[in-house]
Design an enzyme around this catalytic site. Sequence first.
Site: not given
Length: 277
Positions: A52, A70, A75, A148, A193, A252
């Site tokens: 995170r 997801q 990652r 990200h 978002d 991003e």
Amino acid sequence: MAATSVVVLDRGNNTTCTINLHGATVVSWRVNNQEQLFVSKQAVFDGKKAIRGGIPFVFPQFGPWTFGPQHGFARIVRWNLEKAPERLASGDVEAIFSIMDNDFTRSMWNFSFRLTYRLILREKELHFNIAVYNPSKDLTFSFNMLLHTYFKVPDVRRCQITGLHGCTFIDKTRENTCYQEGRDVVTIGEWTDRIYQNTPQEHIITNVVSGRKMRIQKYNFPDTVIWNPWVDRAKGMTDFGDDEYPNMVCVEAGHVSSPVILLPGTAFEASQILQVM
Ligand SMILES: *[C@@H]1O[C@H](CO)[C@@H](O)[C@H](O)[C@H]1NC(C)=O
């Protein structure tokens, strides 16, 4: 539990970049000892969960995925250190990371691929060069990709992001409705978002750490995602502190609103440069 493995690029003068091989996640970028990236105090480093903060590598899927986790598998898999950190003639330091298909990736996405991720640490810059190769003789595949990046900021409400005026964006906080950005600079004061499409090569974020500006330059990444969970959604994430949202902004660079379609025997290349101004 998998051992944590990190690779450090050290340019001297307390300028370093640290990459966790779990996801090839950049977990720290210090310029003259000043950290530029946000990593949550609640981040989990168990070699399973995505880290995170820092710069998670999103591939081959952006968002929820029918066939796997997801944001894809890149990652959450362990990357290879293709080339250990090496000082170049310029004094800059380079390292190369890679992944390729294996039984795990094929269980979700049954294609042969090779992905290389080259990082170069300069005095006030971090360069990212990415290449995806399709070695197949007959199969075409498509994918999304995104860096990200979580920037560390003293107060997100005071940041301005340039380069978005006139761009169309998909607002994920409003059922994916499309709008056009009318502001010269974008500011953030609520849950945000958004996928901005066909954005220019450069964005500047004001009021990052030490009151400085951060320049983002990107190549072959047509989209720019802007994200901040704000307070309610922060509370919903176990690996993100309830009071941490003012101290980060995700800006991003990616190829997410349309897929990259990669023909057999061809490669896709994209890059990003972050610069402390
Ligand atoms: C992947 O595709 C090949 C055929 O191209 C097939 O033989 C193989 O079983 C598939 N693997 C998985 C995990 O679906």
